[in-house]
Design a protein around this motif. Structure first.
Motif, PDB file in Angstrom:
ATOM      1  N   PHE A   1       0.807  -1.224   0.000  1.00  0.00           N
ATOM      2  CA  PHE A   1       0.000   0.000   0.000  1.00  0.00           C
ATOM      3  C   PHE A   1       0.839   1.272   0.000  1.00  0.00           C
ATOM      4  O   PHE A   1       0.386   2.320  -0.425  1.00  0.00           O
ATOM      5  N   LYS A   2       2.050   1.174   0.547  1.00  0.00           N
ATOM      6  CA  LYS A   2       2.986   2.299   0.603  1.00  0.00           C
ATOM      7  C   LYS A   2       2.454   3.486   1.391  1.00  0.00           C
ATOM      8  O   LYS A   2       2.779   4.645   1.107  1.00  0.00           O
ATOM      9  N   ASN A   3       1.635   3.204   2.406  1.00  0.00           N
ATOM     10  CA  ASN A   3       1.275   4.245   3.364  1.00  0.00           C
ATOM     11  C   ASN A   3       2.486   4.586   4.219  1.00  0.00           C
ATOM     12  O   ASN A   3       3.371   3.753   4.412  1.00  0.00           O
ATOM     13  N   LYS A   4       2.517   5.775   4.749  1.00  0.00           N
ATOM     14  CA  LYS A   4       3.588   6.147   5.664  1.00  0.00           C
ATOM     15  C   LYS A   4       3.402   5.409   6.983  1.00  0.00           C
ATOM     16  O   LYS A   4       2.329   5.451   7.597  1.00  0.00           O
ATOM     17  N   VAL A   5       4.447   4.718   7.430  1.00  0.00           N
ATOM     18  CA  VAL A   5       4.439   4.021   8.717  1.00  0.00           C
ATOM     19  C   VAL A   5       5.672   4.496   9.480  1.00  0.00           C
ATOM     20  O   VAL A   5       6.751   4.617   8.913  1.00  0.00           O
ATOM     21  N   ARG A   6       5.527   4.763  10.760  1.00  0.00           N
ATOM     22  CA  ARG A   6       6.633   5.323  11.523  1.00  0.00           C
ATOM     23  C   ARG A   6       6.636   4.811  12.956  1.00  0.00           C
ATOM     24  O   ARG A   6       5.599   4.377  13.476  1.00  0.00           O
ATOM     25  N   THR A   7       7.810   4.874  13.553  1.00  0.00           N
ATOM     26  CA  THR A   7       7.910   4.613  14.990  1.00  0.00           C
ATOM     27  C   THR A   7       7.694   5.929  15.722  1.00  0.00           C
ATOM     28  O   THR A   7       7.943   7.018  15.190  1.00  0.00           O
ATOM     29  N   PHE A   8       7.242   5.829  16.966  1.00  0.00           N
ATOM     30  CA  PHE A   8       6.891   7.022  17.727  1.00  0.00           C
ATOM     31  C   PHE A   8       6.961   6.685  19.215  1.00  0.00           C
ATOM     32  O   PHE A   8       6.619   5.573  19.626  1.00  0.00           O
TER      33      PHE A   8
END
Length: 470
Positions: free
Chosen positions: A264-271
């Motif tokens: 899907f290439k959605n933005k995924v991030r650690t936080f």
């Protein structure tokens, strides 16, 4: 009541608006309104009961002086690349300069002078090299860790300073609406649950935090305050043994990684990474329980927790991203009988739920003891779950062992700041006299950037004051 400036919400954005006005020498009368309690009266009974008791009328973890952020972990991100889109509104250099200024204020009030992630350059290069090979970006971001207990001391000192400087602090007062006349905001209406009151002001600041994002979205719709749907973050809180994260914890303290996993290439991030930290529960309106994490300066666990968030951008005709995230949370809460759900990563890959016996036999012991073992995939949207699984597997290249069978995933982790209020570089909305700040405005994410937005607001208001006197 009549005042010069009314600020709704005593989180970092509201606090630093008042603080900067005082530091600039403003003579304006300031009223700071907060739904929750003064910081010295904020108490979570879970430390005694061992479980969440669904405090009414609000959760002390999310509501009160200093807002939700200070009671979760108290980390200050010292880079304008982290913390939302405020640089797009006012300029990156101004934001970075103001971060440096605001950081100095935190130091004045007792923040630890030590900054994480600015040494060990060779080791950072090694971590970055692994991130690149995994298709992830490591964001350079020095961190000042206040610590949950130390953050409370710092904000107590700020609260006392504001009161001593003449700011009127109204606790236990919920803002129910704004007062409008034609195209101008004249103030706000408040309620303490027993009686209503009105505060009229020349300038109205809404800084309601993540907890108030849903309310502010409704206010914007009701009064035609220009806004647009923004990004909504849906994800999980991941917990592993400290040994797995040892290098990253020691070198960076918090690794901020971003990826766009297939398909899907959605933005995924650690936080919000918490070395030696604890997973926690926050409660929002309508008994919505969401997971978070925090870490103390002194008290440490044997685990590290961090969130993995998947960003969703919705387009026409859908315009209720906050409601969408809430529905995901409600469904997950339903499966956990009102509690946070926890599942082992290996069980997700095997297509099975996690059982309490399996948790008891694992190396990773949950630091949220009343989390319910179950199946988070039964409530998590397919797109988000696929993104999270693929991101965790990429993380395993950066941090070997991160995608182990025993890695714990807690759900739901939701960030309510998706409503984006349209403003200009002077922080003016299309309604005269009304300004919207912090996470509820959709422009910031986290303690430092919300504080910076408050500082900038305080300066703009002081400039107006000087112009009036000229």
């Amino acid at each position: 009541m009549k005042t010069d400036i009314v600020i709704v919400g005593a989180g970092p954005a509201g606090i630093f608006t008042a603080l900067e006005l005082i530091r600039q020498g403003s003579k304006k009368k300031i009223v700071l309104v907060e739904k929750g309690a003064a910081i010295e009266n904020r108490r979570c009974p879970k430390s005694v009961t061992g479980r969440c008791v669904q405090c009414k009328p609000y959760c002390h973890i999310t509501t009160g002086f200093s807002g939700a952020g200070a009671f979760s972990d108290g980390k200050l991100s010292l880079s304008c690349e982290v913390g939302g889109d405020l640089p797009d509104l006012v300029g990156a250099q101004l934001v970075q300069d103001t971060i440096h200024y605001t950081d100095g204020i935190y130091l004045e009030f007792g923040a630890d002078p030590h900054v994480e992630g600015i040494t060990e350059n060779e080791k950072i290069r090694e971590i970055r090299k692994r991130a690149i090979s995994a298709g992830l970006k490591l964001v350079d971001c020095p961190i000042r860790h206040l610590g949950t207990e130390k953050a409370q001391e710092i904000y107590l000192a700020i609260e006392q300073y504001l009161a001593a400087s003449g700011v009127e602090l109204l606790f236990g007062m919920e803002c129910t609406n704004i007062i409008l006349k034609e195209d101008a905001c004249l103030g706000v209406t408040l309620s303490d649950g027993r009686k209503d009151m009105e505060i009229y002001a020349d300038e109205t600041i809404i800084a309601a935090g993540r907890r108030g994002a849903d309310w502010l979205e409704r206010v914007c719709a009701e009064h035609n305050i220009a806004h647009q749907p923004g990004t909504v973050d849906i994800g999980v809180r991941v917990e592993v043994r400290n040994e797995i994260m040892e290098q990253v914890n020691n070198v960076l303290y918090e690794s901020k990684l971003i990826g766009y996993p297939r398909p899907f290439k959605n933005k995924v991030r650690t936080f919000c990474q918490n070395p030696g930290g604890f997973v926690s529960q926050e409660n929002y309106d309508n008994n919505l329980a969401v997971v978070n994490g925090h870490s103390y300066k002194d008290l440490k666990s044997g685990n590290t927790n961090l969130s993995i968030l998947c960003s969703h951008n919705f387009s026409y005709p859908f315009n209720q991203p906050i409601a969408y995230a809430q529905k995901v949370g409600e469904l997950t809460n339903m499966l956990g009988a009102g509690h946070i759900l926890v599942q082992r990563f290996g069980d997700i890959l095997d297509g099975k739920r996690t059982w309490p016996k399996e948790l008891s036999q694992s190396n990773v012991k949950p630091t949220l003891p009343d989390a319910v073992a179950g199946d988070i995939t039964a409530a998590m949207p397919y797109r988000a779950m696929t993104n999270i699984i693929n991101f965790i597997q990429a993380m395993d290249i950066v941090v070997p062992g991160f995608a182990s069978t025993e890695t714990l995933l807690y759900s739901p982790e939701l960030k309510f700041y998706s409503n984006r209020v349209k403003m200009d570089a002077n922080l003016e909305t299309n309604v005269r006299g009304l300004h919207c700040l912090g996470d509820s405005s959709g422009w910031t994410r986290g303690l430092m950037m919300a504080s910076v937005m408050g500082v900038l607001m305080g300066r703009k208001l002081y400039e107006k004051e000087i112009a009036e006197q000229a």
